[in-house]
Design a protein around this motif. Structure first.
Motif, short mmCIF file in Angstrom:
data_model
loop_
_atom_site.label_atom_id
_atom_site.label_comp_id
_atom_site.label_asym_id
_atom_site.label_seq_id
_atom_site.Cartn_x
_atom_site.Cartn_y
_atom_site.Cartn_z
N LEU A 101 10.24 46.09 44.28
CA LEU A 101 11.40 47.00 44.26
C LEU A 101 11.08 48.37 44.83
O LEU A 101 11.98 49.14 45.16
N PHE A 102 9.79 48.68 44.94
CA PHE A 102 9.40 49.95 45.55
C PHE A 102 8.98 49.78 47.02
O PHE A 102 8.44 50.70 47.61
N GLY A 103 9.21 48.58 47.57
CA GLY A 103 8.96 48.38 48.99
C GLY A 103 7.83 47.46 49.34
O GLY A 103 7.54 47.25 50.52
N GLY A 104 7.15 46.90 48.35
CA GLY A 104 6.06 45.98 48.64
C GLY A 104 4.71 46.65 48.67
O GLY A 104 4.56 47.81 48.30
N ILE A 105 3.71 45.92 49.14
CA ILE A 105 2.34 46.41 49.14
C ILE A 105 2.23 47.72 49.91
O ILE A 105 2.79 47.89 50.99
N GLY A 106 1.53 48.67 49.31
CA GLY A 106 1.35 49.97 49.93
C GLY A 106 2.42 50.98 49.59
O GLY A 106 2.29 52.16 49.93
N GLN A 107 3.48 50.55 48.89
CA GLN A 107 4.59 51.45 48.56
C GLN A 107 4.70 51.74 47.07
O GLN A 107 5.40 52.68 46.68
N ASN A 108 4.05 50.94 46.23
CA ASN A 108 4.17 51.11 44.78
C ASN A 108 3.51 52.41 44.32
O ASN A 108 2.45 52.79 44.84
N PHE A 109 4.12 53.08 43.36
CA PHE A 109 3.61 54.37 42.89
C PHE A 109 2.52 54.22 41.83
O PHE A 109 1.77 55.16 41.55
N ALA A 110 2.44 53.03 41.22
CA ALA A 110 1.46 52.79 40.16
C ALA A 110 0.84 51.41 40.35
O ALA A 110 1.42 50.54 41.01
N ASN A 111 -0.32 51.22 39.74
CA ASN A 111 -0.97 49.92 39.81
C ASN A 111 -0.11 48.88 39.09
O ASN A 111 0.19 49.04 37.91
N PRO A 112 0.31 47.81 39.77
CA PRO A 112 1.20 46.83 39.15
C PRO A 112 0.63 46.17 37.90
O PRO A 112 1.33 46.02 36.90
N ALA A 113 -0.64 45.78 37.94
CA ALA A 113 -1.24 45.10 36.79
C ALA A 113 -1.35 46.03 35.59
O ALA A 113 -1.11 45.63 34.44
N ILE A 114 -1.72 47.28 35.85
CA ILE A 114 -1.84 48.27 34.77
C ILE A 114 -0.48 48.51 34.11
O ILE A 114 -0.35 48.52 32.88
N THR A 115 0.55 48.70 34.93
CA THR A 115 1.88 48.96 34.40
C THR A 115 2.39 47.77 33.59
O THR A 115 2.96 47.94 32.51
N ALA A 116 2.16 46.57 34.11
CA ALA A 116 2.59 45.36 33.40
C ALA A 116 1.87 45.23 32.07
O ALA A 116 2.47 44.83 31.06
#
Length: 305
Positions: A101-116
């Protein structure tokens, strides 16, 4: 575009290889269920990425292997008894909400695994705090014999029964799948450093800060480095190039901030572990660290015409 995709795939493949020693130790410690939980997270992450890009008619990026890395890292942050369906929810949060939702790889503002992991910790706190005893090698969560992790024992003041530093270094302790063996994680760190996937700035600053800060507080610094997720977080998650600073100075500031926040949360906070919260908070500060540490081009003499 194809060159960038090849480079991303090569980088992710190195990360996957570097994560394998920790998986081997998790399976040795907790049995087949550790492998199955990891496989569920990887499969769900890949499927969510494929389906989201199919529905939104985006270019398919499953082949770059980044979803596999996210699935592995999320699994490594879960206790071996964690229900599969809850883990799948975590994969949805990581891949769809934080990444795509933030644009894919390279666009996320936070680490996906950490946030999850934080979402799962807040949503399913009881299941996230059930720990299997090491070397029980169970197939069903109902069959697991549960016990406390070293950090839980520390938080409860049960310091007399803490495992030795050598046990924590090797990995014969309870904990999340990927955090139990410092030795396995160090093997992974060597692979990432030799292949230049990461620089040593963040891990050294992070681990060094935890050492110095805990020592200054009169605590055992080696224990706090080996217990919990410091090694996993410092080597594999705080070093995420998308969510960490670009400059060496910025990386050092980032690592120091992660270390300080981790110790503050562990020692003074409600939760026994602070790695995930520390990295997420520093991810949010990364753009500001970059703006402060990146050199701005000097204006030409005489100014603009």
């Amino acid at each position: 575009m194809q060159i960038l995709e090849r480079e991303t795939k090569k980088t992710m493949l190195c990360v996957i290889i570097a994560l394998m020693p920790a998986l081997i130790m998790a399976v040795y410690n907790f049995g087949a269920r550790a492998f199955i939980l990891t496989l569920v997270c990887v499969a769900a992450s890949v499927l969510f990425e494929f389906l989201f890009e199919k529905i939104t008619k985006r270019e398919n990026t499953v082949s770059d292997l980044s979803a596999i890395v996210t699935g592995l890292l999320l699994a490594y942050n879960l206790p071996p008894t964690f229900p599969y369906w809850m883990a799948i929810i975590g994969c949805f949060v990581a891949i769809v909400i934080v990444k795509q939702l933030f644009g894919g790889i390279g666009q996320n503002f936070a680490n996906p695994a950490i946030t999850a992991r934080i979402v799962l910790l807040v949503s399913f706190s009881t299941d996230m705090a059930v720990w299997a005893k090491p070397q029980e090698r169970f197939l069903s969560a109902a069959d697991a014999v549960t016990g406390a992790t070293p950090l839980t024992q520390f938080a409860e003041g049960s310091t007399d029964s803490l495992p030795s530093n050598m046990e924590m270094f090797i990995g014969t302790i309870g904990g999340s799948l990927g955090e139990i063996s410092a030795a396995a994680l160090l093997i992974g760190a060597v692979i990432l450093l030799v292949t230049r996937v990461i620089s040593p700035a963040i891990p050294v600053a992070y681990i060094g800060t935890v050492f110095v800060f805990t020592w200054a507080l009169g605590l055992d610094p080696v224990f706090h480095i080996l217990a919990g997720g410091v090694m996993l977080g410092a080597i594999f998650m705080a070093t995420d190039p998308t969510t960490s600073p670009k400059t060496t100075v910025g990386k050092i500031i980032f690592g120091i901030g992660c270390g300080l926040l981790t110790v503050v949360i562990r020692v003074y906070g409600t939760y026994p572990e602070g790695v995930s919260f520390a990295i997420l908070l520093m991810n949010i500060l990364t753009p500001h660290i970059d703006s402060l540490t990146m050199r701005k081009p000097k204006a030409e003499k005489g100014g603009a015409n």
